[in-house]
Design a protein around this motif. Structure first.
Motif, PDB file in Angstrom:
ATOM      1  N   UNK A  24       0.910  -1.107  -0.083  1.00 10.63           N
ATOM      2  CA  UNK A  24       0.054  -0.026  -0.014  1.00 10.63           C
ATOM      3  C   UNK A  24       0.840   1.286   0.009  1.00 10.63           C
ATOM      4  N   UNK A  25       2.084   1.215   0.566  1.00 13.40           N
ATOM      5  CA  UNK A  25       3.053   2.338   0.540  1.00 13.40           C
ATOM      6  C   UNK A  25       3.419   2.654  -0.933  1.00 13.40           C
ATOM      7  N   UNK A  26       3.916   1.496  -1.549  1.00 16.03           N
ATOM      8  CA  UNK A  26       4.317   1.687  -3.064  1.00 16.03           C
ATOM      9  C   UNK A  26       3.690   0.728  -3.962  1.00 16.03           C
ATOM     10  N   UNK A  27       2.264   1.017  -4.327  1.00 17.03           N
ATOM     11  CA  UNK A  27       1.868   0.038  -5.268  1.00 17.03           C
ATOM     12  C   UNK A  27       2.378  -0.177  -6.580  1.00 17.03           C
ATOM     13  N   UNK A  28       2.922   0.683  -6.941  1.00 20.10           N
ATOM     14  CA  UNK A  28       3.799   0.772  -8.277  1.00 20.10           C
ATOM     15  C   UNK A  28       4.804  -0.036  -8.415  1.00 20.10           C
ATOM     16  N   UNK A  29       5.220  -0.670  -7.204  1.00 16.54           N
ATOM     17  CA  UNK A  29       6.416  -1.525  -7.303  1.00 16.54           C
ATOM     18  C   UNK A  29       5.622  -2.925  -7.430  1.00 16.54           C
ATOM     19  N   UNK A  30       4.546  -3.138  -7.413  1.00 12.58           N
ATOM     20  CA  UNK A  30       4.087  -4.510  -7.525  1.00 12.58           C
ATOM     21  C   UNK A  30       3.025  -4.756  -8.717  1.00 12.58           C
ATOM     22  N   UNK A  31       2.948  -6.032  -8.979  1.00 16.20           N
ATOM     23  CA  UNK A  31       1.963  -6.277 -10.202  1.00 16.20           C
ATOM     24  C   UNK A  31       1.054  -7.245  -9.230  1.00 16.20           C
ATOM     25  N   UNK A  32      -0.215  -6.991  -9.639  1.00 16.83           N
ATOM     26  CA  UNK A  32      -1.343  -8.076  -9.046  1.00 16.83           C
ATOM     27  C   UNK A  32      -1.246  -9.494  -9.670  1.00 16.83           C
ATOM     28  N   UNK A  33      -0.980 -10.497  -8.979  1.00 13.09           N
ATOM     29  CA  UNK A  33      -0.837 -11.613  -9.962  1.00 13.09           C
ATOM     30  C   UNK A  33      -1.732 -12.924  -9.597  1.00 13.09           C
ATOM     31  N   UNK A  34      -2.729 -12.448  -8.722  1.00 16.75           N
ATOM     32  CA  UNK A  34      -3.722 -13.517  -8.275  1.00 16.75           C
ATOM     33  C   UNK A  34      -4.212 -14.181  -9.266  1.00 16.75           C
ATOM     34  N   UNK A  35      -4.436 -15.521  -9.266  1.00 15.51           N
ATOM     35  CA  UNK A  35      -5.405 -16.344 -10.351  1.00 15.51           C
ATOM     36  C   UNK A  35      -5.781 -17.527  -9.330  1.00 15.51           C
ATOM     37  N   UNK A  36      -7.000 -17.586  -9.128  1.00 14.68           N
ATOM     38  CA  UNK A  36      -7.666 -18.632  -8.103  1.00 14.68           C
ATOM     39  C   UNK A  36      -7.047 -20.002  -8.154  1.00 14.68           C
ATOM     40  N   UNK A  37      -7.293 -20.760  -9.493  1.00 13.27           N
ATOM     41  CA  UNK A  37      -6.761 -22.082  -9.588  1.00 13.27           C
ATOM     42  C   UNK A  37      -5.373 -22.290  -9.254  1.00 13.27           C
ATOM     43  N   UNK A  38      -4.390 -21.397 -10.268  1.00 19.13           N
ATOM     44  CA  UNK A  38      -3.113 -21.678 -10.115  1.00 19.13           C
ATOM     45  C   UNK A  38      -2.487 -21.423  -8.510  1.00 19.13           C
TER      46      UNK A  38
ATOM     47  N   UNK B  60      14.155 -13.990  -8.750  1.00 17.61           N
ATOM     48  CA  UNK B  60      14.365 -14.956  -7.847  1.00 17.61           C
ATOM     49  C   UNK B  60      14.506 -16.145  -8.083  1.00 17.61           C
ATOM     50  N   UNK B  61      15.325 -17.025  -7.315  1.00 16.24           N
ATOM     51  CA  UNK B  61      15.160 -18.251  -7.399  1.00 16.24           C
ATOM     52  C   UNK B  61      13.763 -19.257  -7.290  1.00 16.24           C
ATOM     53  N   UNK B  62      13.044 -18.649  -6.357  1.00 14.32           N
ATOM     54  CA  UNK B  62      11.795 -19.309  -6.271  1.00 14.32           C
ATOM     55  C   UNK B  62      10.774 -18.599  -7.216  1.00 14.32           C
ATOM     56  N   UNK B  63      10.378 -19.253  -8.336  1.00 17.29           N
ATOM     57  CA  UNK B  63       9.216 -18.596  -8.985  1.00 17.29           C
ATOM     58  C   UNK B  63       8.091 -19.331  -8.752  1.00 17.29           C
ATOM     59  N   UNK B  64       6.829 -18.604  -8.378  1.00 18.20           N
ATOM     60  CA  UNK B  64       5.703 -19.106  -8.105  1.00 18.20           C
ATOM     61  C   UNK B  64       4.373 -18.190  -8.606  1.00 18.20           C
ATOM     62  N   UNK B  65       3.332 -18.921  -8.612  1.00 19.12           N
ATOM     63  CA  UNK B  65       2.040 -18.106  -8.980  1.00 19.12           C
ATOM     64  C   UNK B  65       1.384 -17.364  -7.657  1.00 19.12           C
ATOM     65  N   UNK B  66       2.401 -16.436  -7.138  1.00 19.75           N
ATOM     66  CA  UNK B  66       2.137 -15.668  -6.030  1.00 19.75           C
ATOM     67  C   UNK B  66       1.053 -14.770  -6.139  1.00 19.75           C
ATOM     68  N   UNK B  67       0.560 -14.013  -4.952  1.00 14.51           N
ATOM     69  CA  UNK B  67      -0.436 -13.043  -4.932  1.00 14.51           C
ATOM     70  C   UNK B  67       0.198 -11.904  -5.677  1.00 14.51           C
ATOM     71  N   UNK B  68       1.416 -11.653  -5.526  1.00 13.47           N
ATOM     72  CA  UNK B  68       2.081 -10.417  -6.028  1.00 13.47           C
ATOM     73  C   UNK B  68       3.445 -10.539  -6.730  1.00 13.47           C
ATOM     74  N   UNK B  69       3.736  -9.856  -7.722  1.00 10.43           N
ATOM     75  CA  UNK B  69       4.989 -10.060  -8.417  1.00 10.43           C
ATOM     76  C   UNK B  69       5.677  -8.510  -7.995  1.00 10.43           C
ATOM     77  N   UNK B  70       6.902  -8.519  -7.486  1.00  8.25           N
ATOM     78  CA  UNK B  70       7.694  -7.388  -7.195  1.00  8.25           C
ATOM     79  C   UNK B  70       8.306  -6.977  -8.495  1.00  8.25           C
ATOM     80  N   UNK B  71       8.012  -5.808  -8.977  1.00  7.09           N
ATOM     81  CA  UNK B  71       8.642  -5.457 -10.321  1.00  7.09           C
ATOM     82  C   UNK B  71       9.590  -4.409 -10.200  1.00  7.09           C
TER      83      UNK B  71
END
Length: 316
Positions: free
Chosen positions: A128-142, A252-263
């Motif tokens: 919430x402090x820097x929303x421009x640094x993140x991309x919303x990546x949430x997809x329910x099934x993955x 990063x070494x850990x690539x996942x279908x996480x809620x957020x992607x740090x850009x």
């Protein structure tokens, strides 16, 4: 005393060298399913892996499948460790985990909870402090598939690393040096070195090793002060699990279908220095208050006394 659990008749340092070789072999065997899955996918598409680098090969499968097979290699180590301690060292597996009469799950859950809550709060604040640094990546099934894989497999991965570094090698170097500072320093440096080839090092530079080695030092201090691995097991599991579920980045070494992607471009100084010099020491003080830690100098830097014990005939 935790390190003293490795001092019994017939247990010598050369056995730990053999044990490390077995651990290495278990790791290699555990990586074969991932390589097999990648080769099978490429072959079915009429492609070859010979012209691919490691990063390209890791993108052949979808993120969840890749994550599962990556974590599977640690599962081989996880299940190998009780066999190594029992058959090679003739040591009860519990004695490699803790000096207590019983493994303390309450300590695991306390450490897990305090670090998981902290990570969630920090992630929400920074988003919430820097929303421009993140991309919303949430997809329910993955994400649900990721959740199942993470809950089942990440504790195996983090526990395997803790078994090796804060348990097996910590006690092994204790047998070799008969002091406490060498096991602490050696395992911390080795733990950090294990991450040297992570893509984070290439992105942020070698200075990130301060964080990795510092984290190893933090986990080692917890283990020695608390006379067992329960707190480090809980912390490590929370760290990787929450990270995998909440936020990842393309480098990063850990690539996942996480809620957020740090850009964002990582701030090397902030990312490295803050946890090591501020957050981890505060956590150590919290644990010290909670569990009544005392005599820090002796527990971290003292010699291992194998003479003044009630069962000295069992010791080397």
């Amino acid at each position: 005393m935790f390190l003293l659990k490795a001092f019994f008749r017939g247990n010598e340092f050369w056995k730990y060298i053999i044990g490390v070789i077995i651990i290495f072999m278990a790791t290699i065997i555990g990586q074969l399913p991932l390589m097999g899955a990648i080769v099978y996918k490429l072959t079915s598409e009429g492609k070859s892996f010979f012209n691919m680098d490691e990063a390209q090969m890791m993108r052949v499968l979808d993120k969840n499948t890749t994550l599962f097979f990556m974590l599977l290699s640690f599962a081989f180590v996880f299940f190998a460790m009780p066999l190594i301690t029992k058959w090679l060292h003739k040591q009860p597996f519990k004695d490699m985990l803790t000096s207590r009469l019983k493994f303390d799950w309450k300590r695991v859950f306390f450490s897990f909870s305090i670090w998981a809550v902290f990570q969630i709060i920090v992630t929400v604040i920074t988003y919430y402090a820097s929303p421009e640094d993140y991309k919303w990546n949430f997809q329910l099934e993955p994400f649900l598939i990721l959740l199942v894989i993470s809950v089942l497999m990440i504790p195996l991965q983090t526990s395997a690393e803790e078994f090796v570094f804060r348990g097996y090698l910590m006690q092994g170097f204790g047998v070799l040096a008969k002091n406490k500072w060498l096991p602490l320093i050696a395992t911390s440096v080795m733990f950090g070195g294990l991450h040297y080839f992570n893509p984070e090092v290439e992105k942020m530079g070698p200075i990130i090793m301060i964080y990795y080695i510092g984290t190893g030092l933090f986990l080692g201090i917890m283990t020695l002060m608390d006379e067992g691995m329960e707190l480090s097991l809980g912390f490590h599991a929370a760290n990787n699990l929450i990270t995998a579920l909440l936020v990842t980045s393309e480098w990063t070494a850990l690539q996942t279908n996480s809620v957020l992607i740090d850009i964002s471009n990582p701030d090397v100084g902030f990312e490295v220095i803050l946890p090591v010099v501020i957050i981890f020491p505060i956590l150590l003080l919290v644990f010290a208050k909670k569990f009544g830690w005392t005599n820090w100098n002796e527990k971290l830097f003292g010699k291992i006394d194998t003479v003044n014990t009630s069962n000295e005939s069992d010791f080397l």
